[in-house]
Motif scaffolding. Sequence first.
Motif, mmCIF file in Angstrom:
data_model
loop_
_atom_site.group_PDB
_atom_site.id
_atom_site.type_symbol
_atom_site.label_atom_id
_atom_site.label_comp_id
_atom_site.label_asym_id
_atom_site.label_seq_id
_atom_site.Cartn_x
_atom_site.Cartn_y
_atom_site.Cartn_z
ATOM 1 N N ALA A 31 43.572 40.117 33.971
ATOM 2 C CA ALA A 31 42.247 40.722 34.100
ATOM 3 C C ALA A 31 42.100 41.911 33.156
ATOM 4 O O ALA A 31 41.049 42.107 32.534
ATOM 5 N N ASP A 35 39.313 42.353 30.287
ATOM 6 C CA ASP A 35 38.373 43.475 30.357
ATOM 7 C C ASP A 35 39.161 44.787 30.335
ATOM 8 O O ASP A 35 39.677 45.228 31.355
ATOM 9 N N ALA A 105 38.856 34.254 36.931
ATOM 10 C CA ALA A 105 38.569 34.583 38.325
ATOM 11 C C ALA A 105 39.321 35.832 38.786
ATOM 12 O O ALA A 105 38.933 36.504 39.746
ATOM 13 N N LEU A 107 39.379 38.615 37.491
ATOM 14 C CA LEU A 107 38.573 39.820 37.304
ATOM 15 C C LEU A 107 37.956 40.288 38.618
ATOM 16 O O LEU A 107 37.776 41.482 38.855
ATOM 17 N N ILE A 108 37.616 39.328 39.477
ATOM 18 C CA ILE A 108 36.937 39.668 40.741
ATOM 19 C C ILE A 108 37.856 40.458 41.665
ATOM 20 O O ILE A 108 37.443 41.413 42.306
ATOM 21 N N GLY A 109 39.117 40.051 41.709
ATOM 22 C CA GLY A 109 40.043 40.691 42.649
ATOM 23 C C GLY A 109 40.999 41.678 42.015
ATOM 24 O O GLY A 109 42.019 42.022 42.626
ATOM 25 N N ARG A 111 41.026 44.913 41.472
ATOM 26 C CA ARG A 111 41.319 46.147 42.222
ATOM 27 C C ARG A 111 42.211 45.866 43.426
ATOM 28 O O ARG A 111 43.090 46.652 43.763
ATOM 29 N N ASP A 112 41.971 44.744 44.089
ATOM 30 C CA ASP A 112 42.806 44.371 45.239
ATOM 31 C C ASP A 112 44.238 44.076 44.798
ATOM 32 O O ASP A 112 45.200 44.416 45.493
#
Length: 504
Positions: A31, A35, A105, A107-109, A111-112
Amino acid sequence: MPEALRIVAEDAAVAPKLPHNVDAEAALLGAMLIDNRLVEEVQTRLRADHFYDPLHGRIYEAVLKLADRNMIANPVTLRPMFEADEGMKAVGGPAYLAQLTGSGAALIGARDFAQQIYDLALLRALVGVGRDMVTSATDTSDAVDPKGQIEAAEVALYKVAEEGGEQGSVKTFAQATRLAVETAEKALNSGGHLSGITTGLEALNAKMGGLHRSDLLILAGRPGMGKTALATNIAFNTARRLVRDREDGIEDSKSAGAAVAFFSLEMSADQLATRILSEQSRISSEDLRMGKISQADFRNLARAAADLESLPLYIDDTPGLTIAALRTRARRLKRQRGVDFIVVDYLQLLQGSGKSGDGNRVQEISEISRGLKQLAKELHVPVLALSQLSRAVEQREDKRPQLSDLRESGSIEQDADIVLFVYREEYYLKNTEPKVPGANDDAKTVSTHDEWAGKMQEAFGMAEVIVAKQRHGATGRVKLAFEAKYTKFADYADDRYMPDSMRS
């Protein structure tokens, strides 16, 4: 299978695996490579050693280096940095970098994933602390020191607990402004002079605004000036104010009092308690020690002791503490007892870490004063540390202390937010009494003694607290009354400002 190999295999089978999630590490790295803006968010929390897979740690470090140079971090720009990396070769070479970016995908998680990597790193650190504890506890080859091992374990555990704590130190200006307004509101509600924790002495509160959180206060004086007495008085007043505010239904967070931890490296706990009981029961501490009290005095003493049983004042009289051990004990008291004010009597009796084996006392004092300041900021409490003064004071005609009189003063003066000196002219005048005039002495001898007696009468029962340094306000002198019999400081009432009807 040979017996030795069978035992090794069985041990490996039952050995617990360290907590980790290599897939989460790979997803986060992918990720970040897609980004680069994620770097800014992640780097405040994660370090390279938080990654379980060493290769992932090296990739993460390389990404941070490129970001620091304002360069784009992607599989192409990273490739030259890993051409010769043995760990990268083991997973198929630099092509592995492109594989990391295979799933958008992630990228969505992201931070988690970062949070999970951080949490698992803490768990691994806990496992490491546990293993070290077991190893040291079962090794009896050296001198056995269980208490030392416990303190070392507490220090190690706290290091794990404070991992990532620096992220909370950044505040927006709006947050800082809100804190400043709350402080001003507290001062307004207290009558316009107390924005911190009370010292119990109105004149001192008016000069300093009370004891401020995160401040290191140095209270210094020559032997006999009463610095321990003043520190004990302040500690008692602060703890008693908390009890009274609780009785009045005031929340601890809004109270001008505080629970106090008193680290007494010079006096024992019972000696300190005797001082406080002497002050409260109005019985001389010398009479208490020698048993020269009446039944009525003893009843007053028992009554004072009963009243003080619930006082949130905790005394640690362990001798020879290191600064690391003191910080460990202070954190424990903060966590278990809610301590919001720490007193250390006195600074020069603390020991450093012992890392500087050259016996440089100045460096050791620097480490100690810096450690006390860090403790004040870390626990968000005022720390009052007592300090000795050099003998240079005695060589001057004016015996009032100066900042240069602090022993190893450079670091102490620099680290302190407030420096206070206790000065009692009466102490010095007592030792300079001229010859008592007799019937046959001349007028000059009589005049000299009369002049001394006048000065002595003026100085009797009076003390000065000299505010020699104050980051938050002006310096100056504060007059206090001192009752040597009870080792008690109180606000000074000057007859010159009293109505005629109140003068004796």
